[in-house]
Design an enzyme around this catalytic site. Sequence first.
Site, PDB file in Angstrom:
ATOM      1  N   ASP A  43      27.557  41.499  32.509  1.00 26.49           N
ATOM      2  CA  ASP A  43      27.113  42.903  32.538  1.00 26.49           C
ATOM      3  C   ASP A  43      27.434  43.488  33.894  1.00 26.49           C
ATOM      4  O   ASP A  43      27.523  42.753  34.891  1.00 26.49           O
ATOM      5  CB  ASP A  43      25.603  43.022  32.253  1.00 26.49           C
ATOM      6  CG  ASP A  43      25.271  44.363  31.615  1.00 26.49           C
ATOM      7  OD1 ASP A  43      25.518  45.416  32.263  1.00 26.49           O
ATOM      8  OD2 ASP A  43      24.786  44.387  30.476  1.00 26.49           O
ATOM      9  N   GLY A  82      28.757  48.737  26.497  1.00 23.94           N
ATOM     10  CA  GLY A  82      29.209  50.104  26.261  1.00 23.94           C
ATOM     11  C   GLY A  82      28.065  51.080  26.402  1.00 23.94           C
ATOM     12  O   GLY A  82      26.907  50.697  26.579  1.00 23.94           O
ATOM     13  N   SER A 120      28.265  50.486  15.090  1.00 21.09           N
ATOM     14  CA  SER A 120      27.022  51.239  14.904  1.00 21.09           C
ATOM     15  C   SER A 120      27.081  52.024  13.603  1.00 21.09           C
ATOM     16  O   SER A 120      28.171  52.419  13.145  1.00 21.09           O
ATOM     17  CB  SER A 120      26.831  52.209  16.072  1.00 21.09           C
ATOM     18  OG  SER A 120      25.813  53.145  15.778  1.00 21.09           O
ATOM     19  N   ASN A 121      25.918  52.304  13.078  1.00 23.39           N
ATOM     20  CA  ASN A 121      25.826  53.186  11.903  1.00 23.39           C
ATOM     21  C   ASN A 121      26.439  54.554  12.194  1.00 23.39           C
ATOM     22  O   ASN A 121      26.853  55.257  11.273  1.00 23.39           O
ATOM     23  CB  ASN A 121      24.373  53.301  11.466  1.00 23.39           C
ATOM     24  CG  ASN A 121      23.489  54.105  12.407  1.00 23.39           C
ATOM     25  OD1 ASN A 121      23.347  55.318  12.256  1.00 23.39           O
ATOM     26  ND2 ASN A 121      22.885  53.445  13.402  1.00 23.39           N
ATOM     27  N   HIS A 122      26.554  54.910  13.491  1.00 25.94           N
ATOM     28  CA  HIS A 122      27.051  56.245  13.826  1.00 25.94           C
ATOM     29  C   HIS A 122      28.567  56.385  13.642  1.00 25.94           C
ATOM     30  O   HIS A 122      29.089  57.498  13.729  1.00 25.94           O
ATOM     31  CB  HIS A 122      26.573  56.632  15.224  1.00 25.94           C
ATOM     32  CG  HIS A 122      25.080  56.679  15.282  1.00 25.94           C
ATOM     33  ND1 HIS A 122      24.340  57.640  14.625  1.00 25.94           N
ATOM     34  CD2 HIS A 122      24.174  55.823  15.834  1.00 25.94           C
ATOM     35  CE1 HIS A 122      23.050  57.405  14.794  1.00 25.94           C
ATOM     36  NE2 HIS A 122      22.918  56.294  15.522  1.00 25.94           N
ATOM     37  N   TYR A 145      30.253  59.028  20.532  1.00 32.25           N
ATOM     38  CA  TYR A 145      29.803  57.634  20.521  1.00 32.25           C
ATOM     39  C   TYR A 145      30.195  56.959  19.197  1.00 32.25           C
ATOM     40  O   TYR A 145      30.789  55.870  19.182  1.00 32.25           O
ATOM     41  CB  TYR A 145      28.281  57.614  20.734  1.00 32.25           C
ATOM     42  CG  TYR A 145      27.609  56.316  20.391  1.00 32.25           C
ATOM     43  CD1 TYR A 145      27.834  55.169  21.142  1.00 32.25           C
ATOM     44  CD2 TYR A 145      26.732  56.229  19.303  1.00 32.25           C
ATOM     45  CE1 TYR A 145      27.208  53.974  20.816  1.00 32.25           C
ATOM     46  CE2 TYR A 145      26.100  55.048  18.980  1.00 32.25           C
ATOM     47  CZ  TYR A 145      26.344  53.914  19.734  1.00 32.25           C
ATOM     48  OH  TYR A 145      25.726  52.729  19.415  1.00 32.25           O
ATOM     49  N   LYS A 149      32.930  53.861  18.090  1.00 31.66           N
ATOM     50  CA  LYS A 149      32.637  52.687  17.256  1.00 31.66           C
ATOM     51  C   LYS A 149      33.632  52.602  16.098  1.00 31.66           C
ATOM     52  O   LYS A 149      34.023  51.498  15.686  1.00 31.66           O
ATOM     53  CB  LYS A 149      31.189  52.748  16.748  1.00 31.66           C
ATOM     54  CG  LYS A 149      30.146  52.652  17.863  1.00 31.66           C
ATOM     55  CD  LYS A 149      30.274  51.355  18.640  1.00 31.66           C
ATOM     56  CE  LYS A 149      29.239  51.195  19.732  1.00 31.66           C
ATOM     57  NZ  LYS A 149      29.373  49.932  20.466  1.00 31.66           N
ATOM     58  N   SER A 174      18.785  50.465  13.932  1.00 35.44           N
ATOM     59  CA  SER A 174      17.915  50.766  15.080  1.00 35.44           C
ATOM     60  C   SER A 174      17.303  49.461  15.557  1.00 35.44           C
ATOM     61  O   SER A 174      16.292  49.006  15.006  1.00 35.44           O
ATOM     62  CB  SER A 174      16.822  51.744  14.668  1.00 35.44           C
ATOM     63  OG  SER A 174      17.387  52.861  14.004  1.00 35.44           O
ATOM     64  N   ARG A 183      12.368  57.562  10.515  1.00 33.11           N
ATOM     65  CA  ARG A 183      13.703  57.112  10.064  1.00 33.11           C
ATOM     66  C   ARG A 183      13.863  55.604  10.214  1.00 33.11           C
ATOM     67  O   ARG A 183      14.454  54.941   9.371  1.00 33.11           O
ATOM     68  CB  ARG A 183      14.785  57.833  10.870  1.00 33.11           C
ATOM     69  CG  ARG A 183      16.191  57.267  10.676  1.00 33.11           C
ATOM     70  CD  ARG A 183      17.233  58.084  11.440  1.00 33.11           C
ATOM     71  NE  ARG A 183      18.554  57.491  11.369  1.00 33.11           N
ATOM     72  CZ  ARG A 183      19.084  56.661  12.280  1.00 33.11           C
ATOM     73  NH1 ARG A 183      18.381  56.321  13.362  1.00 33.11           N
ATOM     74  NH2 ARG A 183      20.295  56.180  12.125  1.00 33.11           N
TER      75      ARG A 183
HETATM   76  C1  15L Z   1      22.651  53.377  17.883  1.00 32.04           C
HETATM   77  O1  15L Z   1      23.812  53.047  17.687  1.00 32.04           O
HETATM   78  C2  15L Z   1      22.113  53.524  19.257  1.00 32.04           C
HETATM   79  O2  15L Z   1      22.751  52.675  20.183  1.00 32.04           O
HETATM   80  C3  15L Z   1      20.627  53.309  19.319  1.00 32.04           C
HETATM   81  O3  15L Z   1      20.156  53.774  20.546  1.00 32.04           O
HETATM   82  C4  15L Z   1      19.858  53.960  18.171  1.00 32.04           C
HETATM   83  O4  15L Z   1      19.785  55.307  18.388  1.00 32.04           O
HETATM   84  C5  15L Z   1      20.498  53.619  16.841  1.00 32.04           C
HETATM   85  O5  15L Z   1      21.891  53.763  16.837  1.00 32.04           O
HETATM   86  C6  15L Z   1      19.912  54.396  15.653  1.00 32.04           C
HETATM   87  O6  15L Z   1      20.681  54.902  14.817  1.00 32.04           O
HETATM   88  O7  15L Z   1      18.689  54.452  15.554  1.00 32.04           O
END
Ligand code: 15L
Length: 278
Positions: A43, A82, A120-122, A145, A149, A174, A183
């Site tokens: 890190d 990241g 990530s889900n995002h 972000y 991903k 999460s 959520r």
């Molecule tokens: C993520 O990818 C974030 O890193 C985390 O901080 C949360 O916000 C999470 O998603 C989420 O969707 O709750």
Amino acid sequence: MRPRALWRVINVPRVLITGAAGIIGGFLRRGLPPSGWQLRLLDIAEIPDPGPAEQILTGDIRDASLLTAAVKDVDAVVHLAGISGEDDFDRIRDINIDGTYQVFEACRRAGPRRIVYASSNHAVGFTPRSELATVDVPVRPDTYYGLSKAFGEAAARLYVDKYGMEIACLRIGSCFERPRNVRMLSTWLSPGDIARLVQAGLTAPGLRFATVYGISANTRGWWDLGPARALGYQPQDDAEVFAGEMLAAHGELDSGDPDYRYLGGRFTEMLPPGQSGG
Ligand code: 15L
């Protein structure tokens, strides 16, 4: 690099964790050694309370020579490092996009074949709510972000197809000690379950490429856990144990609330700092 006495002495599988000072890094430091892993932790931030069996590396994942040393003699890499939320594109590009490329490149050049990538889900955050969101929904990032991903997942595919790597992309929900809002009764991934999911990604026999959602066995979950279970993931936690107190404090989500409407929730409405006028 700070070598530690027990590193190399014990003949057990070794894993490098990038971004090990973060929340998920902390959960994996607790959760992976009982499955037999010896940890090398990298890190740019200080890693709190290093244990005697942990090897600590300090530095930036964009430093190619540091990464070459970091991936040497490990059996696998868990890439967490990241920016973990929305930010200006330049920073996301430098740290998440270029940083992920550097990690995959170091593994291709000199390192292990097996990578577990913290997606990530995002990456698919603008996916509207449905009965069950499958992992093959179209890429629909909700932020820069999330875009980074999506890049990481596509890069993983390239490194698998072209260079024969083995990569599991985890679309993490999460991942916190406990759900922080309503959520997260659907999207929570418990500390124990992230360790179980990463362990599945590290050890799944015959893995080439996989993309899976990472949540606990939440009663209110609506993301398909089939692909994660196929990797060998057996979740043991359920956010429903927090539902009473969470709903008493906040009530059920309104169907117009982005946390209800979209897989990525409120991220669909977030702007990077440079665009928000702040
Ligand atoms: C993520 O990818 C974030 O890193 C985390 O901080 C949360 O916000 C999470 O998603 C989420 O969707 O709750």
